[in-house]
Design a protein around this motif. Structure first.
Motif, mmCIF file in Angstrom:
data_model
loop_
_atom_site.group_PDB
_atom_site.id
_atom_site.type_symbol
_atom_site.label_atom_id
_atom_site.label_comp_id
_atom_site.label_asym_id
_atom_site.label_seq_id
_atom_site.Cartn_x
_atom_site.Cartn_y
_atom_site.Cartn_z
ATOM 1 N N THR A 175 -4.213 13.616 1.004
ATOM 2 C CA THR A 175 -3.569 13.720 -0.304
ATOM 3 C C THR A 175 -2.117 14.160 -0.217
ATOM 4 O OG1 THR A 175 -4.472 15.936 -0.515
ATOM 5 C CG2 THR A 175 -5.690 14.165 -1.575
ATOM 6 N N GLY A 182 0.254 5.868 -2.725
ATOM 7 C CA GLY A 182 -1.157 6.068 -3.050
ATOM 8 C C GLY A 182 -1.984 4.825 -2.741
ATOM 9 N N GLY A 231 -2.790 11.407 -8.680
ATOM 10 C CA GLY A 231 -3.228 10.511 -7.613
ATOM 11 C C GLY A 231 -4.076 11.257 -6.598
ATOM 12 N N ALA A 232 -3.681 12.500 -6.287
ATOM 13 C CA ALA A 232 -4.417 13.282 -5.300
ATOM 14 C C ALA A 232 -5.820 13.585 -5.799
ATOM 15 C CB ALA A 232 -3.668 14.575 -4.996
ATOM 16 N N LEU A 290 0.993 12.581 -2.353
ATOM 17 C CA LEU A 290 0.553 11.944 -3.599
ATOM 18 C C LEU A 290 0.856 12.880 -4.765
ATOM 19 C CD1 LEU A 290 -2.953 10.461 -2.699
ATOM 20 C CD2 LEU A 290 -0.706 9.411 -2.527
ATOM 21 N N ASP A 291 1.063 12.301 -5.935
ATOM 22 C CA ASP A 291 1.246 13.158 -7.105
ATOM 23 C C ASP A 291 -0.110 13.778 -7.458
ATOM 24 O OD1 ASP A 291 -0.091 11.560 -9.422
ATOM 25 O OD2 ASP A 291 1.076 10.101 -8.271
ATOM 26 N N LYS A 312 -2.563 4.488 0.951
ATOM 27 C CA LYS A 312 -3.637 5.357 1.446
ATOM 28 C C LYS A 312 -4.996 4.760 1.145
ATOM 29 C CE LYS A 312 -1.504 9.465 2.426
ATOM 30 N NZ LYS A 312 -0.868 10.619 1.831
ATOM 31 N N PHE A 365 -7.898 10.576 -5.560
ATOM 32 C CA PHE A 365 -8.258 10.271 -4.171
ATOM 33 C C PHE A 365 -9.393 11.185 -3.703
ATOM 34 C CE2 PHE A 365 -7.620 9.481 0.333
ATOM 35 C CZ PHE A 365 -7.294 8.145 0.337
ATOM 36 N N SER A 378 2.589 1.115 -3.323
ATOM 37 C CA SER A 378 3.018 2.513 -3.453
ATOM 38 C C SER A 378 2.286 3.357 -2.412
ATOM 39 C CB SER A 378 2.686 3.011 -4.850
ATOM 40 O OG SER A 378 1.283 3.143 -4.975
#
Ligand SMILES: Nc1ncnc2c1ncn2[C@@H]1O[C@H](COP(=O)(O)OP(=O)(O)O)[C@@H](O)[C@H]1O
Ligand SMILES: [Mg+2]
Lengths: 262, 381
Positions: free
Chosen positions: A171, A147, A178-179, A174-175, A150, A182, A145
């Motif tokens: 970020t 994310g 997820g952000a 990304l949702d 990354k 991260f 995916s």
């Protein structure tokens, strides 16, 4: 802080044809900090990052990284310096014909004569450090995916144990969950590994959560550098709009309102 | 602390002590030294002791690679039931060691590989199925394009005239130099090879028949089709493929534009118009190359060459070659476009499909050519 800045840019000018992107731009990055670069779309944030890492040649000015002027260096010596930083491009830029683990081993194999078993172990270590499950190692980038790509890109950027990492909009795409994860990952790695992080971002949450200082790119130069409180005090219309807009207020919450009112 | 002025190598040694002994690590343990340290560790065999102290006081620099080696050393020492105690770690080194210890999750580097025979069989099966699907889809695509072309011809307002002219320039006009040069040279080679063989029978002058018939019937047009497949067929795949990757094709659909009408029809028609013209040009250049060589090596004057040519070449010699051109053109253009639409996801697939488009187009052109040969033999022209 009398220590020499790890990145020092003075009088930088970059242009494509007749289109001037930066003119007389100055910026200093301190060792061990997380600096966030913000600016409108097309103000040259990515170009600045690419210029520092040597992918774009400046028309004028001087860029010193680790106290050295890289532009004046021999190619071989330069390559040795380039191993001291890692870059995470937008969307990872993983080599699509290699698995995640092989991607991480690319710089290890290219620059160091490590025994294969050790380089496999180090790849596994990096995969785990960026929060990927062990079964991501033998997967190809197309099977991951956004994310995960990354994270894998970050693992490759960290492969050589660099002192600086450059992140271009880490970020973006990304949702929110997820952000945030991260952001936290970058912060944790930055603290454990003692990294200097140069991060181009649009993400107000990232800026708020992990940046020690923020540099605003506008009008072809760095307008101001400072922490969030300082940004909120600025009068420049674009900066006011950016840090006092509805999204900013939502992201900064209490801090934004309190600082904004005085 | 800069990395330049640390001493160049990490080291490890054993010191006997009161309760067991201690392993002392020193110097820089960083990724640059990792290879050398690994070799040191391979040779390092501490004596048997109940309790081992790992002393990090002398450690000058540590990064994750070094921390991993320290961690692995401790793990190895502890594996035989010894008690291992780490001492003298600086705070930042301790953070790294804990980070590394928390991430000891070995993983595979490559996906598991199957047995070679099994893989070969699976590959053959997969390819066969793919070929079946692709043939069906290709035929479907031919049908769609044909009906769209038909609609465009009935209702010329649907024809993208600008685009048509653009592609005629790109794949037709701009191909003139390369096609001209190749045909001319083939004419020269044919004349030369024919002359050396025919001279032995004293049948020199028949070289003109050889050149005329082979160039006009087969070589001129076939050569043109192959060059165009490599030049324009591949370009069509790459152009449409790149648009597919950028989601431009999807955008087109949502805006109510028919991608076949906008992208495919102009390319197919452009090639169907220009390939016969290019083929004619190739014929002329080939004959001229032959004439030059016949004159130079066999002393056949151009006037004699022309006269001989008129006797050996009939109306049908020329047209059996020319008739094939539009069929070749349609095949090349449609395969190029079809493979472009097959692109999905990554830029890598653009490259793969471009290659496939060229190979398939050339293959089909030769199959069609063979089919025409049989047909002409049966009808007797
Ligand atoms: N390789 C290039 N050639 C020409 N122009 C470029 C190139 N790369 C970037 N630009 C231009 O430079 C400007 C800044 O781009 P960029 O740094 O990507 O913006 P952003 O701040 O959104 O990252 C843009 O106007 C872009 O068109
Ligand atoms: Mg950008």
């Amino acid at each position: 802080m009398s220590e020499e800045p790890i990145i020092a840019i003075r009088g930088l000018r970059t242009q494509f044809g007749s289109q001037v992107i930066h003119d007389n731009l100055d910026l200093e990055v301190r060792r061990g900090e997380v600096i966030g670069i913000v600016g409108g779309s097309g103000t040259g944030k990515s170009v600045l990052l690419r210029t520092i890492i040597g992918l774009i040649r400046p028309k004028a000015g001087e860029i010193r990284v680790f106290g050295e002027n890289l532009a004046a260096m021999e190619a071989t010596e330069r390559r040795r310096f380039e191993q001291r930083w890692g870059v995470l491009f937008q969307d990872g830029a993983l080599f699509s014909s290699l698995t995640v683990a092989q991607n991480i081993e690319v710089p290890l194999k290219e620059h160091l004569k490590l025994p294969p078993a050790l380089s496999d172990q180090l790849a596994a270590l990096k995969i785990s450090m960026v929060g990927l499950a062990a079964n991501a190692g033998p997967k190809y980038p197309s099977e991951l995916s956004g994310g995960m790509r990354k994270r894998a890109g970050l693992a490759r950027a960290l492969a050589m144990d660099p002192e600086i990492v450059f992140l271009d909009e880490p970020t973006a795409g990304l949702d929110p969950i997820g952000a945030a994860a991260f952001d936290e990952l970058i912060r944790r790695l930055q603290q454990t590994l003692g990294l200097t992080v140069f991060m181009v971002t649009h993400d107000l949450d990232s800026l708020h959560a992990i940046c020690d200082r923020i540099a605003v790119l506008a009008e072809k130069k760095v307008l101001v550098v400072g922490d969030m409180a300082e940004m909120l005090r600025q009068d420049h219309p674009w900066i006011r709009e950016y840090f006092h807009g509805p999204r900013a207020r939502a992201a900064l919450g209490e801090a934004g309102r309190a600082e904004g009112d005085d | 602390m800069s990395r330049e002025n640390v001493s160049p190598a990490g080291w490890i040694e054993w010191r006997d002590g009161a309760a067991g002994g201690s392993v002392v690590l020193g110097g820089p343990w960083t990724i640059r030294q990792a290879g050398a340290i690994e070799r040191l560790l391979d040779r390092f065999t501490p004596p048997v002791a109940e309790r081992v102290e790992v002393d990090l006081t002398a450690l000058e620099a540590l990064d994750t690679a070094g921390a991993w080696l320290v961690y692995r050393t401790c793990k190895r020492l502890g594996a035989d039931g010894r008690e291992v105690v780490v001492t003298g770690a600086r705070e930042e080194h301790d953070i790294l060691l804990r980070e590394v210890a928390g991430n000891d999750n070995p993983c595979e580097i490559e996906p598991p590989t199957e047995n070679v025979v099994v893989r070969l069989l699976a590959e053959v099966g997969r390819e066969t199925v793919r070929l079946g699907h692709e043939t069906r889809n290709l035929l479907g695509f031919f049908g769609i394009v044909m009906s769209t072309v038909g609609r465009a011809l009935v209702n010329p307002r649907r024809l993208r005239f600008t685009s048509l002219v653009y592609h005629m320039e790109q794949s037709g006009l701009n191909a003139l130099p390369i096609i001209g040069l190749i045909s001319f040279l083939i004419g020269v080679v044919l004349a030369y090879q024919g002359a050396t063989q025919l001279r032995r029978f004293g049948a020199d002058v028949f070289v003109v028949d050889l050149i005329g018939v082979s160039i006009l019937r087969e070589i001129g047009i076939l050569l043109t089709a192959i060059v165009i497949a490599g030049r324009s067929g591949s370009a069509f795949t790459a152009q449409i493929g790149a648009m597919k990757v950028n989601e431009e094709v999807d955008a087109m659909r949502t805006l109510g534009l028919d991608p076949v009408e906008v992208l495919v029809v102009p390319r197919v028609l452009a090639l169907m118009i220009t390939l016969p013209l290019l083929g004619f040009f190739a014929d002329i250049m080939g004959l001229m190359g032959g004439a030059l060589m016949a004159w130079a090596s066999l002393d056949i004057q151009p006037s004699l060459y022309l006269e001989r040519l008129q006797q050996s070449v009939t109306f049908w010699t020329f047209w059996t070659g020319m008739i094939k051109a539009p069929f070749f053109a349609a095949t090349i253009a449609m395969i190029g476009c079809f493979e472009g639409f097959q692109v999905s996801g990554s830029a890598e697939s653009v490259g793969r499909l471009t290659t496939r488009a060229v190979v398939e187009a050339i293959f089909l052109v030769i199959i069609i050519d063979a089919g025409f040969s049989i047909f002409f033999a049966v009808v007797g022209v």
